[in-house]
Design an enzyme around this catalytic site. Sequence first.
Site, PDB file in Angstrom:
ATOM      1  N   GLY A 131       0.844  -1.187   0.000  1.00 10.22           N
ATOM      2  CA  GLY A 131       0.000   0.000   0.000  1.00 10.22           C
ATOM      3  C   GLY A 131       0.877   1.234   0.000  1.00 10.22           C
ATOM      4  N   GLY A 243      -4.070  13.875  -7.660  1.00 15.44           N
ATOM      5  CA  GLY A 243      -5.190  13.142  -7.049  1.00 15.44           C
ATOM      6  C   GLY A 243      -5.432  13.601  -5.621  1.00 15.44           C
ATOM      7  CD  GLU A 364      -6.534   9.645  -5.034  1.00 17.10           C
ATOM      8  OE1 GLU A 364      -5.829  10.602  -5.364  1.00 17.10           O
ATOM      9  OE2 GLU A 364      -7.598   9.345  -5.605  1.00 17.10           O
TER      10      GLU A 364
HETATM   11  N1  CAA Z   1       6.005  13.271  -6.725  1.00 20.73           N
HETATM   12  C1  CAA Z   1       6.892  12.974  -7.702  1.00 20.73           C
HETATM   13  N2  CAA Z   1       7.860  12.038  -7.549  1.00 20.73           N
HETATM   14  C2  CAA Z   1       7.905  11.411  -6.375  1.00 20.73           C
HETATM   15  C3  CAA Z   1       7.012  11.668  -5.327  1.00 20.73           C
HETATM   16  C4  CAA Z   1       6.033  12.657  -5.540  1.00 20.73           C
HETATM   17  N3  CAA Z   1       5.130  12.955  -4.606  1.00 20.73           N
HETATM   18  N4  CAA Z   1       7.306  10.857  -4.277  1.00 20.73           N
HETATM   19  C5  CAA Z   1       8.355  10.116  -4.649  1.00 20.73           C
HETATM   20  N5  CAA Z   1       8.719  10.453  -5.917  1.00 20.73           N
HETATM   21  C6  CAA Z   1       9.810   9.880  -6.691  1.00 20.73           C
HETATM   22  C7  CAA Z   1      11.162  10.219  -6.064  1.00 20.73           C
HETATM   23  O1  CAA Z   1      11.627  11.454  -6.548  1.00 20.73           O
HETATM   24  C8  CAA Z   1      12.004   9.052  -6.491  1.00 20.73           C
HETATM   25  O2  CAA Z   1      12.414   9.234  -7.818  1.00 20.73           O
HETATM   26  P1  CAA Z   1      13.935   8.863  -8.270  1.00 20.73           P
HETATM   27  O3  CAA Z   1      14.236   7.515  -7.708  1.00 20.73           O
HETATM   28  O4  CAA Z   1      13.865   8.919  -9.764  1.00 20.73           O
HETATM   29  O5  CAA Z   1      14.802   9.930  -7.682  1.00 20.73           O
HETATM   30  C9  CAA Z   1      11.023   7.895  -6.531  1.00 20.73           C
HETATM   31  O6  CAA Z   1       9.733   8.463  -6.633  1.00 20.73           O
HETATM   32  C10 CAA Z   1      11.082   7.025  -5.280  1.00 20.73           C
HETATM   33  O7  CAA Z   1      10.864   7.874  -4.182  1.00 20.73           O
HETATM   34  P2  CAA Z   1      11.627   7.652  -2.809  1.00 20.73           P
HETATM   35  O8  CAA Z   1      13.057   7.356  -3.069  1.00 20.73           O
HETATM   36  O9  CAA Z   1      11.303   8.825  -1.958  1.00 20.73           O
HETATM   37  O10 CAA Z   1      10.937   6.274  -2.308  1.00 20.73           O
HETATM   38  P3  CAA Z   1      10.366   5.868  -0.900  1.00 20.73           P
HETATM   39  O11 CAA Z   1      10.033   4.438  -1.003  1.00 20.73           O
HETATM   40  O12 CAA Z   1      11.265   6.329   0.196  1.00 20.73           O
HETATM   41  O13 CAA Z   1       9.031   6.767  -0.797  1.00 20.73           O
HETATM   42  C11 CAA Z   1       6.657   7.066  -1.211  1.00 20.73           C
HETATM   43  C12 CAA Z   1       7.992   6.638  -1.767  1.00 20.73           C
HETATM   44  C13 CAA Z   1       6.609   8.576  -1.160  1.00 20.73           C
HETATM   45  C14 CAA Z   1       6.406   6.509   0.181  1.00 20.73           C
HETATM   46  C15 CAA Z   1       5.644   6.495  -2.217  1.00 20.73           C
HETATM   47  O14 CAA Z   1       5.741   5.099  -2.277  1.00 20.73           O
HETATM   48  C16 CAA Z   1       4.207   6.880  -1.896  1.00 20.73           C
HETATM   49  O15 CAA Z   1       3.762   7.982  -2.226  1.00 20.73           O
HETATM   50  N6  CAA Z   1       3.467   5.937  -1.295  1.00 20.73           N
HETATM   51  C17 CAA Z   1       2.034   6.115  -1.104  1.00 20.73           C
HETATM   52  C18 CAA Z   1       1.307   5.433  -2.227  1.00 20.73           C
HETATM   53  C19 CAA Z   1      -0.086   5.927  -2.353  1.00 20.73           C
HETATM   54  O16 CAA Z   1      -0.383   7.106  -2.223  1.00 20.73           O
HETATM   55  N7  CAA Z   1      -0.978   4.997  -2.667  1.00 20.73           N
HETATM   56  C20 CAA Z   1      -2.352   5.339  -2.907  1.00 20.73           C
HETATM   57  C21 CAA Z   1      -2.962   4.294  -3.767  1.00 20.73           C
HETATM   58  S1  CAA Z   1      -3.931   4.929  -5.045  1.00 20.73           S
HETATM   59  C22 CAA Z   1      -5.490   5.120  -4.434  1.00 20.73           C
HETATM   60  O17 CAA Z   1      -5.730   5.162  -3.270  1.00 20.73           O
HETATM   61  C23 CAA Z   1      -6.457   5.339  -5.520  1.00 20.73           C
HETATM   62  C24 CAA Z   1      -7.872   5.117  -5.275  1.00 20.73           C
HETATM   63  O18 CAA Z   1      -8.425   4.181  -5.815  1.00 20.73           O
HETATM   64  C25 CAA Z   1      -8.652   6.164  -4.545  1.00 20.73           C
END
Ligand code: CAA
Length: 385
Positions: A131, A243, A364
């Site tokens: 998730g 979103g 989200e």
């Molecule tokens: N915007 C743009 N790029 C982003 C970003 C953002 N908000 N967050 C992370 N990234 C990019 C980073 O820049 C990085 O890119 P590079 O490797 O190219 O430099 C890459 O993504 C990986 O990021 P991290 O190294 O920071 O990775 P992490 O594992 O430490 O963190 C996270 C990632 C922010 C936790 C991410 O996994 C996240 O946002 N998780 C939550 C997922 C989510 O929101 N799920 C919702 C499901 S969809 C839903 O609910 C839909 C529905 O049906 C209603």
Amino acid sequence: MNFQLSEDHIAIRDAARDFAENEIASSAVERDKTGEFPYEIVQKLGELGFVGMMVSPEWGGAGLDTVSYTIALEEIAKIDASVAVIMSVNNSLVCWVIETFGTDEQKERFLRPLATGQKLGAYCLSEPGIGSDATQQATTAALQPDGTYVLNGAKNWITNGTTADHYIVFAQTDASKKHHGITCFLVDKGMPGFEIGQKEDKLGIRSSDTCSLGFTDVRVGPERIVGSVGQGFKIAMETLNGGRIGIAAQALGIASGAMERAIRYSFERHAFGKPINQLQAIQFKLSDMQVKVEAARMLIFRAARNKDLGLSYIKEAAMAKLYASRIAMEVATEAIQVHGGYGYVREYLVERALRDAKITEIYEGTSEIQHIVIARQLLKEYEKS
Ligand code: CAA
């Protein structure tokens, strides 16, 4: 700086309010009980341009700005948060992806019907074991000698899951590259091996449709890749930034709807010889609600405006979602308290607000994830200065 809505924004607010009150309200209570999906309402939303609000008219959309979108979403969510999330997912998680990263062929084939409400879309990132830690995608898409890809895996908690026609699906095309090996695909309902699970029986937003999906050797052609191979995770994250503005607006609508009900009720209900809104205990609650609702609205407008101006909105969107979802819970709880025992029964509608509000702290990106996003952006800004 101008804090007033433009005439166009007021017209959109009035149109959305009118539609919500006249076309959605009458069935909302019953659909909350039965979980029935609002097919007719979604079709009418499409006819009014509310499901492809920010899509360019070139592709059948309404060509409006993000501020308009949040204004419309708040009005719809005030009356029915289930309808709001259906609308939000189609607009910001599906249409936006295809318009931003898709080819003209994909826009003609997929975006046009999605933006006009003839088709509905879903966004598939979460998995049974994944998730918040979204980089760890377990769904695979294996490249075949003929250039097609074969998808295997499962997705969970998919909004519009049983009702969508087109699905944005993230899958690992090269596990050795970790999240840089994730690719975004367009999958259609009915493709061989694509299985749609049972609709979930949820606490709130009960008439929206949420389910899990299974992929067993689902074959998709390269023309169904959105963006480039390996670009999928970036697409997923950038999509969620927008979103989150939509979900913040949904949360705001839940809060402002509950607040308005509490205010109206406070005129009707008498205690100690006067309407309860003459009691300071109730005035404190109403004034707190108003401050929270207004503060959330400002954060949302700020995030939406940044997006419209082409400025960074990662932190602003996360702040808007974090705060709006938190105050949706608080305002709904206090709205029930103002209603006393009446607030605890379905007839007075505020108990639904509390049930609907909870998911806005989860989907989200949970509130915990929003904290991470905000802190990382904040620290980056300080590192630069
Ligand atoms: N915007 C743009 N790029 C982003 C970003 C953002 N908000 N967050 C992370 N990234 C990019 C980073 O820049 C990085 O890119 P590079 O490797 O190219 O430099 C890459 O993504 C990986 O990021 P991290 O190294 O920071 O990775 P992490 O594992 O430490 O963190 C996270 C990632 C922010 C936790 C991410 O996994 C996240 O946002 N998780 C939550 C997922 C989510 O929101 N799920 C919702 C499901 S969809 C839903 O609910 C839909 C529905 O049906 C209603």
